[in-house]
Scaffold this motif. Structure first.
Motif, mmCIF file in Angstrom:
data_model
loop_
_atom_site.group_PDB
_atom_site.id
_atom_site.type_symbol
_atom_site.label_atom_id
_atom_site.label_comp_id
_atom_site.label_asym_id
_atom_site.label_seq_id
_atom_site.Cartn_x
_atom_site.Cartn_y
_atom_site.Cartn_z
ATOM 1 N N GLU A 102 10.504 5.684 -2.089
ATOM 2 C CA GLU A 102 11.432 4.929 -1.248
ATOM 3 C C GLU A 102 10.904 4.690 0.160
ATOM 4 O OE1 GLU A 102 15.019 7.154 -1.195
ATOM 5 O OE2 GLU A 102 15.506 6.787 -3.313
ATOM 6 N N ARG A 103 10.030 5.571 0.648
ATOM 7 C CA ARG A 103 9.681 5.531 2.064
ATOM 8 C C ARG A 103 8.197 5.335 2.360
ATOM 9 N NH1 ARG A 103 13.675 8.764 5.254
ATOM 10 N NH2 ARG A 103 15.427 9.214 3.890
ATOM 11 N N ILE A 129 0.888 -1.171 0.000
ATOM 12 C CA ILE A 129 0.000 0.000 0.000
ATOM 13 C C ILE A 129 0.919 1.212 0.000
ATOM 14 C CG2 ILE A 129 -1.790 1.271 1.235
ATOM 15 C CD1 ILE A 129 -2.540 -1.358 2.651
ATOM 16 N N ARG A 130 0.808 2.082 -1.008
ATOM 17 C CA ARG A 130 1.722 3.217 -1.101
ATOM 18 C C ARG A 130 1.016 4.465 -1.617
ATOM 19 N NH1 ARG A 130 6.284 3.130 -3.099
ATOM 20 N NH2 ARG A 130 6.800 0.922 -3.391
ATOM 21 N N THR A 131 1.705 5.598 -1.516
ATOM 22 C CA THR A 131 1.214 6.845 -2.093
ATOM 23 C C THR A 131 1.577 6.894 -3.570
ATOM 24 O OG1 THR A 131 3.229 7.917 -1.284
ATOM 25 C CG2 THR A 131 1.248 8.167 0.041
ATOM 26 N N GLY A 132 0.901 7.809 -4.301
ATOM 27 C CA GLY A 132 1.107 7.885 -5.742
ATOM 28 C C GLY A 132 1.527 9.265 -6.209
ATOM 29 N N GLY A 133 1.091 9.606 -7.411
ATOM 30 C CA GLY A 133 1.489 10.866 -8.030
ATOM 31 C C GLY A 133 0.636 12.035 -7.592
ATOM 32 N N ARG A 134 0.885 13.178 -8.208
ATOM 33 C CA ARG A 134 0.133 14.385 -7.874
ATOM 34 C C ARG A 134 -1.329 14.217 -8.277
ATOM 35 N NH1 ARG A 134 4.579 16.332 -10.629
ATOM 36 N NH2 ARG A 134 6.256 17.132 -9.294
ATOM 37 N N PHE A 171 4.631 -7.256 9.151
ATOM 38 C CA PHE A 171 5.108 -6.310 8.145
ATOM 39 C C PHE A 171 6.614 -6.444 7.947
ATOM 40 C CE2 PHE A 171 5.514 -4.290 12.255
ATOM 41 C CZ PHE A 171 6.774 -3.707 12.208
ATOM 42 N N THR A 172 7.062 -6.006 6.786
ATOM 43 C CA THR A 172 8.502 -5.894 6.543
ATOM 44 C C THR A 172 8.914 -4.444 6.300
ATOM 45 O OG1 THR A 172 8.229 -6.309 4.162
ATOM 46 C CG2 THR A 172 8.632 -8.218 5.586
ATOM 47 N N HIS A 173 7.925 -3.545 6.136
ATOM 48 C CA HIS A 173 8.231 -2.119 5.977
ATOM 49 C C HIS A 173 6.995 -1.304 6.336
ATOM 50 C CE1 HIS A 173 9.005 1.787 4.009
ATOM 51 N NE2 HIS A 173 10.289 1.476 4.147
ATOM 52 N N LEU A 174 7.219 -0.159 6.996
ATOM 53 C CA LEU A 174 6.136 0.774 7.320
ATOM 54 C C LEU A 174 6.467 2.142 6.735
ATOM 55 C CD1 LEU A 174 5.418 -0.038 11.089
ATOM 56 C CD2 LEU A 174 4.204 -0.871 9.069
#
Length: 698
Positions: free
Chosen positions: A403-404, A134-139, A168-171
């Motif tokens: 990356e984050r 689950i991540r953020t995207g573009g403008r 989890f493996t990343h937050l």
């Protein structure tokens, strides 16, 4: 030979042997004994006995944990035997989630939450055999960046006890990033029903576990009970373990957290499990590093009573109420079934408000005051929003977030006792309140959520004026006055006197007032005009003392017989009505109130409120001072709404300070367009000029 020997043992002998050997699990064996079914003889399968033996042994082991008896630790334990109830993992991870879609993230932030299709197409959500992303995207739209907000399609009741665990493996972590994994009660007006934030952090802050309740069922935890087994200081400053939550009055809920360095960056580099045991008696939250995973959890038979060393937050509801009766009562009923939520917020109240406190975030000269400010309402000037939206790519925000800003999830699981009902569908959401943005198409069209008309701070947004219950046209008395836009409430958030009463405000109907065709009454008198008379208006209306013809005036002129009287009864000037000998609070002593034909007390009135027409000092009235009226008001003049920041921010036009009726409106406070003082002239740290928003208001 051993097997054949066991097979020759009678069914009853084997069962008796197990009962004798495993006395702690005797009831489990007799209740679930396949040996009791079928024919007599040697038909009891060895595999069935082994299966039941493992079950009994699991129950025996759990007697030292949470299943049936205490584990000998300090924290209270549940009597439930937890087993897997539901899971999300692999390629089907998102199948039982609903994607919340809105341009307003509810925190005045920079997240624009997108649809499931858009999230998958942009790879903001990814599901593989081994993990989900689950991540953020573009403008996105107007200083927003696209993100994801998902809610489980099932709910679990704290009254039945449940354990939720996320491996989890990343937050997500970093500047302007505000991730959360939390539970809330759908179908109940937030925060009633309870909210538990399990993972939540912003910028470089530590993870903050917090708990929230509403006015209906507040809960104040007992300090001694919270810290009885380990230290969990309150990390919401000044809240003193009070779960009552109302952000508009500064109530933040309670956040008892162990003093550990669990920042977003720390957790992102140390995979593990974040879990919570949620009951009507208590909540415990755990962080379990991967290399310390308990065997019971690995086997989907969690025994959280054995996890005391992993507890990072503790909320003792029952113990608190016992220590201080009435402080946290009946939480079994107060806590409603909880859904599970993931979202990644950006900027907003927390991440935006603390952005400049993080040196790594505000290091760039374009990302700190005075180049930008911490102001969620002025997104084009807000430091955090400027970084996250990064319109020109100056700050490489897209690469930074790539990356984050993402969850990497191995699995999400919920455990309950076998006796608990299966997970259920969430109840329908409660109807939105009258002031909700969704009730006003112009607000909903631009993706606004929450309350708009008015906002929680009492301001009416520009999109409220088109339609909705607040529209003047929906209230006959307001319409009769010729008012347009929003009236009930108006732009300032106040319900005008012409508003139709709400059901709870209904008063006994009074006999309608009829027009009074009395030749002795002024031709401009309200009583001469049926619509004005029906509104119960007194004095002069058509025109009033300020020379303005009110909306309730009939289009036709009054009868010819009163034309002569009209000339004789022309509106008097303010100085003609002004009376310095009147009582200090009398309307007649305040020139602008007198000019409106008001009688009785105005400054203050009977309710103790100083009306807008009251001068700051009634005795300083100057007869020669210009008074605004319908003919001399200049839109761009000294009385113009645009000259006064608070009036302009309400979208008002024309004359405001005073308006055409000679009344100085409430938004006129402070001088018009007063220039900011230099810091050199400020001799106090608390000076208004030190704070841009205060300085803008003069």
């Amino acid at each position: 030979m051993a097997h054949s020997g066991i097979r020759r043992v009678s069914r009853h002998a084997v069962c008796a042997l197990l009962v004798t050997t495993l006395t702690a699990g005797a009831q489990l064996l007799t209740d679930d004994d396949e040996c009791q079914a079928g024919s007599e003889g040697e038909n009891c399968a060895l595999s069935a006995l082994q299966r039941r033996g493992r079950k009994v042994m699991a129950g025996h082991d759990a007697s030292d944990g949470s299943c049936g008896a205490g584990g000998g630790g300090c924290f209270p334990v549940s009597s439930k035997c937890y087993e897997l109830s539901w899971s999300a993992q692999g390629r089907s991870f998102f199948d039982n989630f609903t994607f919340l879609v809105t341009r307003d993230d509810g925190t005045h932030g920079a997240s624009q939450y997108v649809t499931k299709d858009e999230a998958f197409e942009a790879q903001m959500t990814v599901a593989t055999e081994t993990h989900a992303i689950i991540r953020t995207g573009g403008r996105g739209w107007a200083n927003k960046r696209k993100s994801v907000n998902i809610h489980s399609n099932f709910v679990w009741s704290p009254a039945d006890h449940f354990v939720v665990a996320l491996r989890f493996t990343h937050l997500p972590h970093g500047c302007g990033i505000w991730p959360a994994f939390w539970t809330k009660a759908p179908g109940t007006a937030w925060p009633n029903g309870g909210e538990l934030d399990i993972i939540e952090s912003a910028n470089g802050w530590k993870n903050k576990v917090s708990f929230h309740m509403g006015n209906e069922t507040p809960c104040v935890l007992d300090d001694a009970e919270v810290n009885k087994c380990s230290k969990f200081p309150e990390t919401n400053n000044g809240m003193n373990y009070n779960s009552l939550t109302d952000y508009h009055t500064g109530r933040l809920g309670t956040a008892p957290n162990a003093d550990l360095d669990l920042t977003g960056d720390y957790l992102a580099k140390r995979p593990g499990v974040m879990a919570a045991e949620f009951t009507g008696d208590f909540v415990k939250v755990f962080y379990i590093p991967d290399d310390e995973m308990p065997e019971d959890l690995a086997k989907d038979q969690p025994r959280p009573a054995m996890w005391d060393k992993f507890v990072i937050s503790y909320m003792p509801f029952a113990a608190s109420d016992k220590a201080r009766p009435g402080s946290c009562r009946n939480m079994h009923k107060a806590l409603k079934p909880q859904e599970l939520v993931f979202n990644i917020g950006l900027c907003g109240d927390w991440a935006g408000g603390t952005f400049q406190q993080e040196k790594t975030c505000s290091a760039h000269p374009d990302l700190h005051f005075p180049s930008c400010v911490a102001d969620n309402w002025k997104t084009d000037q807000d430091c955090c929003t400027r970084f996250i939206y990064d319109e020109n790519g100056t700050h490489n925000a897209s690469e930074y977030l790539q990356e984050r800003s993402f969850f990497n999830i191995t699995w999400l699981k919920v455990y309950q006792d076998a006796s608990a009902p299966p997970p259920s569908q969430p109840p329908p959401p409660p109807p939105p309140p009258p002031e909700a943005c969704s009730n006003f198409p112009a607000c909903a069209k631009i993706g606004l959520g929450g309350n708009c008309c008015p906002t929680p701070t009492g301001m009416m947004m520009g999109c409220c004026k088109s339609v909705g219950k607040a529209a003047c046209d929906n209230h006959p008395q307001c319409k009769a006055l010729g008012l347009q836009g929003a009236c009930c409430p108006n732009e300032a958030g106040a319900r005008m006197g012409c508003c139709t009463p709400e059901p709870s405000e209904e008063k006994p109907k009074q006999k309608a007032v009829s027009a009074v065709p009395d030749a002795t009454v002024s031709a401009a008198a309200c009583a001469k005009f049926p619509k004005c008379a029906a509104l119960g208006l007194a004095g002069e209306c058509c025109p009033n003392s300020a020379g303005i013809k009110m909306g309730c005036c009939d289009e036709d002129e009054p009868p010819a017989s009163s034309q002569a009287a009209k000339a004789a009864d022309a509106p008097v000037t303010p100085s003609g009505v002004f009376n310095v000998s009147a009582k200090a609070s009398a309307c007649a002593r305040a020139p602008k109130c007198a000019a409106l034909g008001l009688a009785g007390e105005c400054c203050p009135n009977a309710a103790g409120v100083r009306m807008g027409c009251c001068d700051s000092d009634p005795l300083t009235h100057t007869e020669d001072a210009p008074q605004p009226n319908a003919s001399n008001v200049k839109v761009d003049g000294e009385w113009s709404c645009s000259k006064f920041p608070q009036c302009a921010s309400l979208g008002l036009t024309g004359a405001c300070c005073p308006n055409a009726a000679g009344v100085r409106m409430g938004c006129c406070d402070g001088p018009a367009e007063k220039p900011l003082q230099s810091d050199a002239s400020v001799d106090a740290a608390a000076a208004c000029t030190k704070f841009p928003r205060c300085a803008e208001l003069g």
